[in-house]
Design a protein around this motif. Structure first.
Motif, PDB file in Angstrom:
ATOM      1  N   SER A  35      -6.517 -26.267   9.719  1.00 58.19           N
ATOM      2  CA  SER A  35      -5.712 -25.873   8.331  1.00 58.19           C
ATOM      3  C   SER A  35      -6.462 -24.657   7.684  1.00 58.19           C
ATOM      4  N   ALA A  36      -7.785 -24.219   8.268  1.00 61.06           N
ATOM      5  CA  ALA A  36      -8.325 -23.229   7.822  1.00 61.06           C
ATOM      6  C   ALA A  36      -7.701 -21.912   8.412  1.00 61.06           C
ATOM      7  N   LEU A  37      -7.124 -22.009   9.539  1.00 60.68           N
ATOM      8  CA  LEU A  37      -6.257 -20.847  10.177  1.00 60.68           C
ATOM      9  C   LEU A  37      -4.772 -20.812   9.160  1.00 60.68           C
ATOM     10  N   LYS A  38      -4.402 -22.157   8.956  1.00 60.09           N
ATOM     11  CA  LYS A  38      -3.093 -21.892   7.981  1.00 60.09           C
ATOM     12  C   LYS A  38      -3.629 -21.404   6.791  1.00 60.09           C
ATOM     13  N   ALA A  39      -4.493 -21.615   6.260  1.00 59.91           N
ATOM     14  CA  ALA A  39      -5.079 -21.177   4.663  1.00 59.91           C
ATOM     15  C   ALA A  39      -5.116 -19.652   4.981  1.00 59.91           C
ATOM     16  N   ALA A  40      -5.489 -18.949   5.959  1.00 59.45           N
ATOM     17  CA  ALA A  40      -5.787 -17.535   6.213  1.00 59.45           C
ATOM     18  C   ALA A  40      -4.492 -17.112   6.130  1.00 59.45           C
ATOM     19  N   ALA A  41      -3.465 -17.589   7.043  1.00 63.96           N
ATOM     20  CA  ALA A  41      -2.233 -17.114   6.965  1.00 63.96           C
ATOM     21  C   ALA A  41      -1.631 -17.084   5.731  1.00 63.96           C
ATOM     22  N   ILE A  42      -1.788 -18.410   4.932  1.00 62.16           N
ATOM     23  CA  ILE A  42      -1.066 -18.496   3.746  1.00 62.16           C
ATOM     24  C   ILE A  42      -1.669 -17.447   2.632  1.00 62.16           C
ATOM     25  N   ALA A  43      -2.839 -17.120   2.878  1.00 66.92           N
ATOM     26  CA  ALA A  43      -3.551 -16.180   1.981  1.00 66.92           C
ATOM     27  C   ALA A  43      -3.058 -14.946   1.938  1.00 66.92           C
ATOM     28  N   SER A  44      -2.521 -14.421   3.096  1.00 60.25           N
ATOM     29  CA  SER A  44      -1.958 -13.049   3.290  1.00 60.25           C
ATOM     30  C   SER A  44      -0.783 -12.884   2.531  1.00 60.25           C
ATOM     31  N   ILE A  45      -0.061 -13.952   2.331  1.00 61.67           N
ATOM     32  CA  ILE A  45       1.196 -13.665   1.353  1.00 61.67           C
ATOM     33  C   ILE A  45       0.866 -13.082  -0.073  1.00 61.67           C
ATOM     34  N   PRO A  46      -0.044 -13.677  -0.682  1.00 59.70           N
ATOM     35  CA  PRO A  46      -0.360 -13.025  -2.022  1.00 59.70           C
ATOM     36  C   PRO A  46      -0.930 -11.584  -1.986  1.00 59.70           C
ATOM     37  N   ALA A  47      -1.593 -11.274  -0.641  1.00 58.99           N
ATOM     38  CA  ALA A  47      -2.374 -10.116  -0.528  1.00 58.99           C
ATOM     39  C   ALA A  47      -1.072  -9.081  -0.261  1.00 58.99           C
ATOM     40  N   ALA A  48      -0.028  -9.471   0.591  1.00 58.06           N
ATOM     41  CA  ALA A  48       1.011  -8.600   0.735  1.00 58.06           C
ATOM     42  C   ALA A  48       1.861  -8.126  -0.481  1.00 58.06           C
ATOM     43  N   LEU A  49       2.001  -9.105  -1.423  1.00 60.17           N
ATOM     44  CA  LEU A  49       2.617  -9.277  -2.736  1.00 60.17           C
ATOM     45  C   LEU A  49       1.837  -8.173  -3.690  1.00 60.17           C
ATOM     46  N   SER A  50       0.512  -8.049  -3.322  1.00 57.92           N
ATOM     47  CA  SER A  50      -0.316  -7.327  -4.386  1.00 57.92           C
ATOM     48  C   SER A  50      -0.224  -6.008  -4.062  1.00 57.92           C
ATOM     49  N   VAL A  51       0.004  -5.576  -2.668  1.00 57.30           N
ATOM     50  CA  VAL A  51       0.449  -4.147  -2.189  1.00 57.30           C
ATOM     51  C   VAL A  51       1.531  -3.684  -2.658  1.00 57.30           C
ATOM     52  N   ILE A  52       2.538  -4.662  -2.661  1.00 57.19           N
ATOM     53  CA  ILE A  52       3.895  -4.248  -3.225  1.00 57.19           C
ATOM     54  C   ILE A  52       3.759  -4.194  -4.748  1.00 57.19           C
ATOM     55  N   LYS A  53       3.152  -4.888  -5.444  1.00 61.64           N
ATOM     56  CA  LYS A  53       2.871  -4.741  -6.909  1.00 61.64           C
ATOM     57  C   LYS A  53       2.127  -3.420  -7.132  1.00 61.64           C
ATOM     58  N   GLY A  54       1.312  -2.859  -6.264  1.00 63.57           N
ATOM     59  CA  GLY A  54       0.572  -1.803  -6.488  1.00 63.57           C
ATOM     60  C   GLY A  54       1.566  -0.553  -6.354  1.00 63.57           C
ATOM     61  N   ALA A  55       2.388  -0.614  -5.272  1.00 66.26           N
ATOM     62  CA  ALA A  55       3.313   0.446  -5.169  1.00 66.26           C
ATOM     63  C   ALA A  55       4.017   0.478  -6.362  1.00 66.26           C
ATOM     64  N   ILE A  56       4.495  -0.389  -6.982  1.00 67.39           N
ATOM     65  CA  ILE A  56       5.542  -0.557  -8.022  1.00 67.39           C
ATOM     66  C   ILE A  56       4.880   0.094  -9.206  1.00 67.39           C
ATOM     67  N   GLY A  57       3.328  -0.339  -9.257  1.00 65.81           N
ATOM     68  CA  GLY A  57       2.843   0.170 -10.375  1.00 65.81           C
ATOM     69  C   GLY A  57       2.647   1.664 -10.468  1.00 65.81           C
ATOM     70  N   VAL A  58       2.312   2.489  -9.288  1.00 68.08           N
ATOM     71  CA  VAL A  58       2.354   3.750  -9.378  1.00 68.08           C
ATOM     72  C   VAL A  58       3.752   4.228 -10.023  1.00 68.08           C
ATOM     73  N   ARG A  59       4.643   3.917  -9.606  1.00 67.55           N
ATOM     74  CA  ARG A  59       6.155   4.253 -10.282  1.00 67.55           C
ATOM     75  C   ARG A  59       6.033   3.964 -11.751  1.00 67.55           C
ATOM     76  N   LEU A  60       5.658   2.911 -12.210  1.00 64.60           N
ATOM     77  CA  LEU A  60       5.928   2.526 -13.590  1.00 64.60           C
ATOM     78  C   LEU A  60       4.820   2.682 -14.660  1.00 64.60           C
ATOM     79  N   GLY A  61       3.636   2.600 -14.023  1.00 60.96           N
ATOM     80  CA  GLY A  61       2.159   2.897 -14.998  1.00 60.96           C
ATOM     81  C   GLY A  61       1.791   4.063 -14.766  1.00 60.96           C
ATOM     82  N   ASP A  62       0.500   4.292 -14.786  1.00 57.19           N
ATOM     83  CA  ASP A  62      -0.435   5.439 -14.707  1.00 57.19           C
ATOM     84  C   ASP A  62      -0.256   5.826 -13.176  1.00 57.19           C
TER      85      ASP A  62
END
Length: 79
Positions: A35-62
């Motif tokens: 389950s630790a390996l599953k947790a590591a894999a699942i934790a990559s989803i919010p991390a990937a979404l953070s990259v997408i959020k950052g890319a959108i932030g460049v367009r919307l904000g500072d």
């Protein structure tokens, strides 16, 4: 550009680490369990979404930050 990449990388790493540790704590913190390996894999989803959020932030904000807030730090001040 380097500051922006470092900003997005920091946000991504923070999202991954906090999600991974949260999942491990909720599951009993056994790193030898599958389950630790599953947790590591699942934790990559919010991390990937953070990259997408950052890319959108460049367009919307500072443009020099991954934040969605405008340059200057937030809402306009009332006078």
């Amino acid at each position: 550009m380097r500051k922006l990449i470092a900003d997005i990388a920091e946000r991504t790493l923070a999202a991954y680490v906090t999600t991974f540790l949260g999942l491990l704590l909720a599951d009993g913190f056994d790193l030898t369990d599958i389950s630790a390996l599953k947790a590591a894999a699942i934790a990559s989803i919010p991390a990937a979404l953070s990259v997408i959020k950052g890319a959108i932030g460049v367009r919307l904000g500072d443009k020099s930050s991954a934040a969605w807030l405008p340059a200057g730090g937030g809402a306009p001040r009332r006078r």
